[in-house]
Design a protein around this motif. Structure first.
Motif, mmCIF file in Angstrom:
data_model
loop_
_atom_site.group_PDB
_atom_site.id
_atom_site.type_symbol
_atom_site.label_atom_id
_atom_site.label_comp_id
_atom_site.label_asym_id
_atom_site.label_seq_id
_atom_site.Cartn_x
_atom_site.Cartn_y
_atom_site.Cartn_z
ATOM 1 N N LEU A 256 0.723 -1.228 -0.093
ATOM 2 C CA LEU A 256 0.064 -0.228 -0.016
ATOM 3 C C LEU A 256 0.747 1.216 0.018
ATOM 4 C CD1 LEU A 256 -2.997 -1.052 2.585
ATOM 5 C CD2 LEU A 256 -2.727 -1.133 -0.055
ATOM 6 N N THR B 248 -2.342 1.850 -5.130
ATOM 7 C CA THR B 248 -3.555 2.552 -5.030
ATOM 8 C C THR B 248 -4.141 2.703 -3.545
ATOM 9 O OG1 THR B 248 -4.116 1.917 -7.068
ATOM 10 C CG2 THR B 248 -5.922 2.639 -5.676
ATOM 11 N N ASN B 249 -4.008 3.875 -3.147
ATOM 12 C CA ASN B 249 -4.380 4.364 -1.697
ATOM 13 C C ASN B 249 -5.184 5.563 -1.545
ATOM 14 O OD1 ASN B 249 -5.037 3.463 1.142
ATOM 15 N ND2 ASN B 249 -2.880 4.468 1.879
ATOM 16 N N ARG C 60 -3.142 7.319 -7.317
ATOM 17 C CA ARG C 60 -2.200 6.295 -6.599
ATOM 18 C C ARG C 60 -1.728 6.656 -5.242
ATOM 19 N NH1 ARG C 60 1.253 4.120 -11.649
ATOM 20 N NH2 ARG C 60 -0.637 3.552 -12.923
ATOM 21 N N ALA D 230 -1.628 8.979 -1.424
ATOM 22 C CA ALA D 230 -2.400 9.230 -0.081
ATOM 23 C C ALA D 230 -3.165 10.491 -0.180
ATOM 24 C CB ALA D 230 -1.380 9.129 1.080
#
Length: 1685
Positions: free
Chosen positions: A210, A214-215, A504, A506
């Protein structure tokens, strides 16, 4: 890829798993799956090191979409240590590559990146085997369900031993391709593992991943359900009513005449007009949806956009009903739009947009507003989606392409209306990144280009927002996005995961806009997405090592799960039903068709019932096109699904085609329509001269192909058989007298009169030969004083000679050429085996002739000219008398020339002395002139008489007329040519010599003067005897003609062809005009002094290069691009739509802007410029009535058939070659038509191209030694005259051959006279040769295949181009045709073995062809039905009644005419008719236009025999109306345009019509102005008449001449200029033709490019043709069209 360069620990773990077993790697987007694949390629590279085909394997990286091919290729190239990475997609047109091409690509590249369909096809057709692959990587492998090509690739593992399976690696972020229910997920994953024979592997825990993948922050924003305003409701009401109207419309079948009679329950599903109704209904439904969802403002934009689309569709309507439908919908849609606009009329600007847009649009605007940099620090502004205050980098995903387009235009309006809040927004939309390479227009390419540009600008931050469909959800490399907004909610798990994967980091936001009315439904779906993700993680995370591999039974079940069993051929190929439809369509595309027609099978659907009458399924029947040999219907088995039934029928059709041999027995690919296996015995037997077992083109290291003009070869020189007897062995010899008949009156001028008198005298020359010589024809000699007819009285007397007499004759013979004429080379010696013809002096004797032995004994040497003059005493004592000097030869000794000038003393002028007044005021007396100019003083008598002299030319070529006698020349031309002939002194200029300053020779002046004719006479006699031998050889084989003429008969004398002679004379002095190919006016910039480029950063430079690269990828000038109507909906006009449609409908590969509607006007002529003379109606061709009887061709005609154009004689082979060429084309076409009944037109054309090609004709000519018999160079006695009986010594010839030297090595070598006369070379002399070789460092070697003609005759050789030999073959055929008619020419063809004698071609001339009538397979009524009951109309038009109408049916049946199951389509008849027309028209103009200059015959033939001319007659007669074809609006439209063009000209066929472009000129349908089908049916009709009439060429000509006689007469009077000449005359165009290239596509075609300038800009056009001449003409026509548009 920078962040991927360092391996992460989980990547290393998964790499080890994948290295040891087949693996599907499941990782989120952005976590570096590709990096693992690249590491694996590197670790498996050892198997790639061996060469392809020698045990080397290849790695395949398969992707799902075209954009990913280049993207993955670049990554692998950068990071993998492999030799060559190839990238292939359908856009590269690889579908039609053969195994050889693929082997070439696989040899160059160790890693192959391609779309998975391509590998599936390669495996199906055995271009590659599974065991040839070491590593197989599937990107986005979750797609491998049902019939996806990835799954089809894996099914090919069934036939490969497990030990030879490649390693398999799958890469995916989603694993699921659809919304699989959560309980079914484990089975779905097992199915995927079974498909790939692999296990799924992922990380042991997600935390590390992560950090990289993607997050984003996920937001679900609910918007209020739009309220339908009264105006919207009214507009929707109008549109819903419109739908009801549309649904009751019944469009006609596009195929108006039913091709096949259908049974009661059968339905033709080939084309379905209901699809159009459904498509229009869907458009209106979409408009209603947009009004409801986007509001009134967005709805009005959507109506405008759809109206634009409807207007474009209306332009392409197939019939009036379709056009009316689109017009009707546009009208009602416009009404709905006006209702919406009226409701917004009181509002304006941004307020108008907000007020009349839905809450969904407002929510979108609010999200975007958060990214306005001006609001970042503004107090009180809430930012939920952009907490990090970063500039916008976002993607808005929509479900439909149209939604993306509408949002783009709406946001553009927002920016314009509210720049304060939205000026930061730089957006574009993209909807397509791939194109179908087989669509010939620009539309898809243009859409792709705009999308590529948008993507490039987004990557370079020139755009900050992209609106896109799912096209960029997967794989496409784009930068990390701060915002991903789903305008339409994701409908499935895969779409949710992939679109979220674009955000992608945060700090990114993933926003989904959801209708509040669907809150519960969506939240359940959203929750299921999350649960699926968790379920997959629970099943897989940490359990990679424990997952069981798929069992063998499950894999076997996967292999066998097809609804329709696959077809396995005996050679190991298997064909799945999934691939059958595309293979069937591919087969049909290989059948004959024009550029306006797509050939497809006919599909018929019918329901079937079981025994109880219940529905049991659907059966689909396929009817193959007319050109396919499979005539019977092919049925599927009954299936409940139409899709499955279609596949079943297609598979059965492919099986049937495979059985018929239409598909390759091993690969099951369609064989090329025109592909021929020349190794088949029947075909090979046609080429009796072909060197089958020799690698002929590799011989001699030749760089040019056999049969071409540039391929030069040495041939053994052929000498006359009658001159081969040895002089040493004969007891008696034959004397032949040269008799001269003067062809001009006795001149008044004294010098010319003196020469005339010399010609009248009996003293002269004769020949001695050891054998009798047959009578030859008379021939002219052209002297400066006038022309003389030469009659060599053969075998005048038989004379016994002893050896001393023979030696004396030899010595005198050599003396004449060596000392009198000074043309004998010093390295010649007596040979005595060939060419034994010796010159002797003769004199009158008792009313006859005798050898003048006194002359031979008396004159043995011509003394050299003393450089300082005669001795003092001799000059002082000189006496000059009339008797001594009259008619003697003198040379002025003071000039000191290497070749001294010789003069005949025409008169001793006793009343003039050196003291006489000079005839020029510059000097007082002759004495003063010589003193001043030459520093000469008179020593002898001051009163010595002066000599009036006449120069004897040193050039001695008497074969051509003197320029001064030809009034057609200009004064300048006369002067130049006269200089080259040695006649440069004007007649008014009288030369006077002082005897003391001259050397007088004893050798008689009469013999000296007549000797100047000897080289030309010997040359003529030699060539006539060569022709005699050839003629005799042909006569003995063919039994046509007599070897010798009867006693009392005479051969026709050689007569000059004045135009040919003039051209030969001009060639001596005129260089070809140079063509300026550099345009300095329009392009004045000197490249060296061009302005320097500004310095830019590397990033900026790369961006500029990327932009240029995109422009270069598309074959049109970016400046030509129209207003983009997709991006300017609000302001677009009808004119903009038309311009846009014109642009995108243009041919994809067009580099020139061309007006499709503008026809070329001739820049030179008008219809009435020159009225034709009164018509002479002559529908008889004499050639056709000639029989091979009588004495055969004239000797002179055979001679000139051996004389090339470049030999610059008074006549040559050009005219006979043209005739022979046309007959050869006819004979070969007829021969192949009858011999190969089953071969199609393409194959026949291919065989014919080789049969009548220059290469095969060369082989034929070489077998009969034509190369050694021909005259290929201009006669030049001073240059290369071969003294009869003398050659270079045999030892020296062998030395030259052994050391590969050019014969020019002989220059400077001199042998003693006694050796030359004896023929015996001494050791000292031979040593001189070898020493010269060893000492001379600059000896010129003769490279293999690089011989030159200079001096070859001295070593018994001659260098001739292959094409010249081929031309000679055609000329001989033409010569025998002229004298013996068709049968005479046939006999020669068989003698040459161009046509195999065993096939008895003469029997083919009237051969009957079996037809459906003669075989009783059809009735006249059925044929009339196929002709639509028009037979009588057609027969009246052409004035010919068919005995067997089946020929007429075939002649008019287009390849698309499926209804005709009785005959073929017209191609074979067209093949035959084309050759018949060419032969007949050529024969007619040959007989009736003998006044034409060289080349004009060819130009006239080209003007009359071409597709445009024939098409013009078809529309003039209205025959195009009777073409039997499937309805084809595109073709009909093209025909109508040409018909209208001709109607405007009242069907007058004039020069500008000939510049129109036909299909064979150009490979782009939109450029074509004359559909080839029109000329095809003209040719096929003539072929039909020929066969129907039993091979009566006169019957065909009667029809043709009746149609064409006016144009034949008019064009003969004023020959149309050929396009190439017209183009060259347009000086401003700066024309330059490029190198011709052979385009191999079954039948070889030649392509020639031409570059030219228009309006200061360079253009290039490409012409195509069967040969270089045709291709060059086609290129010129295209260029003229562009220049005239």
């Amino acid at each position: 890829m920078e962040e991927h360069l360092i391996s992460r620990s989980y990547q290393a773990q998964l790499e080890e798993v994948a290295f040891n077993k087949n693996t599907i790697i499941h990782l989120p987007t952005g976590s570096g799956k590709t990096f693992i694949a690249i590491r694996l390629i590197t670790r498996f590279r050892e198997a790639l090191q061996k060469p392809w085909g020698a045990g080397g394997k290849r790695t395949f990286f398969l992707v799902n979409t075209i954009p990913l091919v280049n993207q993955q290729k670049k990554v692998i190239e950068k990071l993998c240590p492999v030799n060559g990475v190839g990238g292939y997609s359908g856009e590269d047109r690889v579908d039609y590559w053969n195994k050889g091409k693929w082997d070439e690509e696989l040899s160059k590249n160790q890693v192959i990146v391609m779309t998975c369909q391509i590998l599936s096809d390669m495996l199906t057709h055995q271009y590659i085997q599974i065991e040839d692959i070491n590593l197989l990587i599937f990107d986005e492998c979750h797609h491998a369900v049902d019939d996806h090509p990835m799954r089809m690739v894996m099914k090919h593992f069934e036939h490969c031993p497990t030990s030879k399976h490649p390693r398999v690696l799958g890469l995916t972020a989603t694993l699921l391709n659809s919304n699989v229910a959560i309980p079914s997920i484990p089975q779905a994953l097992k199915d995927l593992e079974t498909t790939f024979h692999a296990t799924i592997a992922t990380v042991n825990e997600m935390g590390e991943v992560l950090n990289y993948s993607t997050n984003p922050n996920e937001f679900v924003e609910f918007y209020q359900t739009p309220q339908v305003t009264p105006a919207a409701a009214e507009a929707i009401g109008v549109l819903e009513a419109l739908i009801s109207y549309v649904l009751i419309v019944q469009l006609p079948q596009t195929n108006l005449t039913q091709e096949i009679k259908l049974e009661k329950n059968q339905q033709d599903i080939t084309t379905d007009p209901k699809k159009i109704i459904k498509s229009v209904k869907n458009m209106i439904t979409s408009i209603i949806m947009f009004i409801k969802e986007l509001g009134v403002y967005g709805g009005s934009l959507s109506i405008t956009s759809y109206i634009i689309n409807l207007e474009r569709l209306k332009r392409k309507s197939l019939n009036k009903e379709q056009e009316f439908l689109y017009e009707f919908v546009v009208t009602h849609s416009t009404k709905a739009k006006m209702i919406l606009l009226l409701s917004m009329s009181k509002d304006e600007g941004y307020e108008k947009i907000i007020k009349h847009s839905s809450d969904q649009i407002i929510q979108l605007l609010n999200v975007l507003k958060e990214f306005n940099p001006d609001l970042h620090n503004k107090p009180g502004v809430i930012r939920r989606k952009n907490k990090s205050n970063e500039p916008l980098s976002g993607i808005i995903f929509t479900q439909q392409r149209f939604t993306a387009k509408i949002l783009y235009n709406l946001l553009m309006d927002v920016k314009e209306a509210n720049p304060e809040e939205f000026s930061f927004l730089k957006h574009d939309f993209l909807v397509g990144l791939s194109i179908d390479p087989y669509k010939s227009t620009r539309e898809q390419a243009y859409v792709k280009k705009t999308s590529q540009k948008a993507l490039l600008m987004f990557r370079n931050k020139e755009l900050n927002c992209l609106i896109a469909t799912s096209v960029i959800e997967e794989g496409v490399d784009i930068p990390q996005c701060l915002l991903v907004l789903r305008f339409d909610v994701p409908l499935e798990y895969r779409s949710y995961i992939q679109s979220k994967g674009r955000a992608r980091s945060a700090d990114s936001s993933f926003v989904m806009l959801v209708n509040s009315a669907d809150r519960t439904k969506f939240m359940n779906k959203y929750d299921s997405f999350i649960q699926r993700e968790k379920c997959i993680q629970k099943l897989l995370v940490g359990s990679s090592d424990t997952r069981a591999a798929p069992s063998e039974s499950s894999i076997q079940t996967m292999y066998e799960d097809d609804d329709i069993p696959q077809y396995n051929n005996p050679y190991g190929s298997c064909l799945h039903a999934v691939a059958a439809i595309s293979l069937l369509n591919r087969y049909c595309s290989c059948l004959p068709h024009d550029q306006f027609t797509t050939i497809t099978p006919m599909w018929i659907k019918e329901p079937v019932s079981d025994l109880l009458g219940h529905f049991a399924g659907i059966v689909v029947t396929i009817i193959m096109p007319i050109a396919c040999p499979v005539k019977e219907p092919i049925k599927s088995k009954p299936y409940l699904s139409l899709k499955t039934a279609r596949r079943s029928a297609a598979l059965n059709a492919c099986i049937r085609l495979h059985q018929e041999g239409e598909l390759d027995r091993v690969t099951m690919l369609p064989r090329n329509y025109d592909k021929v296996d020349f190794e088949v015995p029947d075909i090979r037997s046609c080429f009796l001269n072909w060197p089958w077992d020799e690698e002929e083109d590799e011989d001699e290291g030749a760089s040019h192909k056999a049969g071409t003009k540039k391929r030069m070869r040495k041939h053994n020189k052929v000498f006359p058989l009658y001159l081969t007897g040895s002089m040493a062995n004969s007891q008696q010899y034959y004397l032949h007298i040269i008799k001269l008949k003067i062809g001009f009156e006795r001149p008044q001028e004294t010098r010319e009169r003196a020469l005339y008198d010399l010609l009248l005298r009996d003293e002269g020359y004769g020949f001695i030969t050891p054998e009798a010589i047959p009578k030859i024809c008379l021939f002219p000699m052209f002297l400066a004083v006038g022309d003389v007819m030469v009659n060599v009285h053969m075998n005048y007397a038989v004379i016994p000679l002893n050896s001393d007499m023979v030696d004396l004759i030899k010595r005198f013979h050599f003396f004449v050429f060596d000392q009198v004429l000074e043309i004998a080379k010093k390295f010649l010696i007596y040979d005595g085996t060939v060419n034994n013809l010796f010159v002797v002096p003769v004199k009158g004797s008792a009313g006859g002739y005798d050898i003048d032995w006194d002359v031979m004994q008396k004159y043995k040497e011509i003394p050299p000219v003393p450089l300082s003059g005669p001795p003092y005493e001799e000059r002082k004592a000189l006496k000059v008398t009339q008797e001594d000097y009259q008619h003697s030869v003198v040379t002025p000794w003071y000039r000191g020339a290497i070749l001294p000038s010789r003069y005949i003393v025409s008169k001793v002028i006793e009343y003039m002395t050196p003291k006489s007044a000079f005839d020029d005021a510059s000097y007082d007396t002759y004495e003063q002139y010589y003193s001043a100019k030459y520093n000469l003083e008179i020593i002898g008598r001051k009163d010595q008489p002066l000599l009036e002299v006449c120069n004897i030319t040193t050039r001695m070529n008497c074969l051509l007329p003197r320029a001064a006698t030809i009034n057609a020349f200009t004064d300048k031309q006369k002067k130049l040519i006269s200089v080259s002939q040695g006649d440069d002194k004007p007649k008014s200029f009288t030369e006077m010599f002082i005897p003391e300053f001259c050397v007088k020779y004893d050798y008689p002046g009469v013999l000296w003067y007549k000797a100047t004719m000897l080289p030309s006479i010997i040359h003529r006699v030699h060539m006539l005897l060569i022709a005699y031998d050839l003629r005799a050889e042909i006569t003995k084989y063919t039994k046509y003609g007599r070897v010798h003429i009867e006693k009392g008969e005479e051969w026709e004398p050689i007569a000059i062809n004045l135009p040919v002679a003039m051209k030969s004379l001009q060639a001596q002095v005129e260089e070809p005009t140079t063509i300026n190919s550099i345009d300095r006016i329009n392009n004045p910039i000197d490249p060296e002094n061009a302005p320097r480029r500004p310095i830019v950063s590397m990033k900026e430079s790369l961006y500029q290069l990327q932009q240029k690269k995109i422009n270069k990828e598309y074959p049109w000038d970016a400046k030509m691009e129209p207003i983009d109507i997709e991006r300017n909906i609000s302001s677009v006009t009808l004119m903009d739509i038309e311009c846009y449609d014109e642009f995108v409908s243009a041919p994809l590969y067009a580099r020139e802007e061309m007006s499709q509607m503008a026809f070329m006007r001739s820049p030179h002529t008008s219809a009435a410029a020159i009225l034709p003379p009164p018509l002479k109606y002559n529908d008889k061709i004499k050639l056709l009535s000639l029989k091979p009887t009588g004495r055969g061709p004239e000797l002179r005609d055979v001679l000139f058939a051996l004389t090339t154009i470049n030999s610059h004689d008074t006549a040559n082979l050009e005219r006979a070659e043209t005739l022979g060429d046309s007959f050869l084309k006819f004979a070969a076409s007829l021969y192949l038509y009858h011999k190969f009944r089953k071969l199609n037109e393409g194959q026949l054309t291919n065989i014919k191209s080789r049969l009548i090609g220059n290469r095969n004709l060369y082989y034929a000519g070489e077998k009969v030694k034509l190369g050694g018999r021909m005259k290929v160079e201009q006669f030049s006695p001073r240059k290369d005259f071969l003294v009869p009986g003398f050659l270079a010594p045999r030892q020296v010839q062998q030395f030259i051959d052994g050391h590969c030297l050019r014969p020019t090595f002989l220059i400077g070598i001199q042998f003693p006279l006694h050796e030359a006369l004896s023929g015996n070379l001494s050791d000292e002399s031979y040593e001189q040769v070898t020493q010269r070789y060893s000492e001379n460092g600059v000896v010129e070697r003769e490279p293999p295949g690089g011989a030159q003609n200079a001096m070859q005759c001295y070593v018994r050789s001659q260098v001739v181009s292959d094409k010249s030999v081929a031309d000679c073959v055609e000329a001989i055929i033409g010569t025998y045709l002229l004298h013996g008619g068709v049968l005479g020419a046939v006999k020669v063809l068989e003698w040459l073995r161009v046509l195999p004698p065993q096939d008895n071609f003469a029997s083919y001339l009237g051969k009957k062809v079996p037809t459906v009538i003669t075989e009783g397979k059809s009735t006249l009524e059925e044929l009339d039905f196929l002709l639509n009951s028009c037979r009588n109309d057609i027969e009246q038009i052409i004035n010919y009644k068919f005995k067997d109408p089946s020929f007429l049916v075939e002649a008019l049946s287009h390849p698309s005419y499926t209804r005709n199951r009785l005959t073929r389509s017209y191609e074979r008849l067209e093949f035959l008719g084309d050759a018949i027309l060419d032969f007949l028209i050529t024969s007619h103009i040959f007989e009736n236009c003998d006044q034409l200059k060289p080349g004009e015959l060819t130009d006239l033939r080209s003007a009359l025999v071409n597709n445009v001319t024939f098409a013009s007659y078809v529309v003039k007669l209205g025959l195009h109306k009777f073409l039997c074809s499937q309805l084809n609006p595109t073709l009909d439209k093209a025909i109508m345009m040409f018909v209208e063009h001709q109607e405007q000209r009242d069907h007058e066929i004039i020069e500008d019509v000939l510049y129109l472009i036909d299909e064979e000129d150009c490979h782009i349908a939109e450029y074509v102005e004359v559909p080839k089908v029109l000329s095809d049916i003209f040719e096929s009709l003539m072929g039909a008449i020929y066969l129907d009439s039993g091979g009566d060429l006169s019957a065909v000509w009667a029809v043709v001449y009746r149609i064409m006689h006016r144009e034949i007469e008019a064009f003969s009077t004023r020959i149309p200029q050929q396009p190439v000449r017209v183009l060259y005359e347009m000086i401003h165009a700066c024309t330059s033709f490029g190198t011709a290239k052979v385009v191999e596509c079954g039948t070889p075609r030649v392509m020639v490019p031409v570059t030219f300038t228009k309006n200061g800009r360079p253009h290039t056009a490409h012409g195509f043709g069967g040969n270089k001449f045709q291709a060059k003409r086609a290129a010129a026509k295209l260029a003229l069209k562009i220049l005239g548009s």
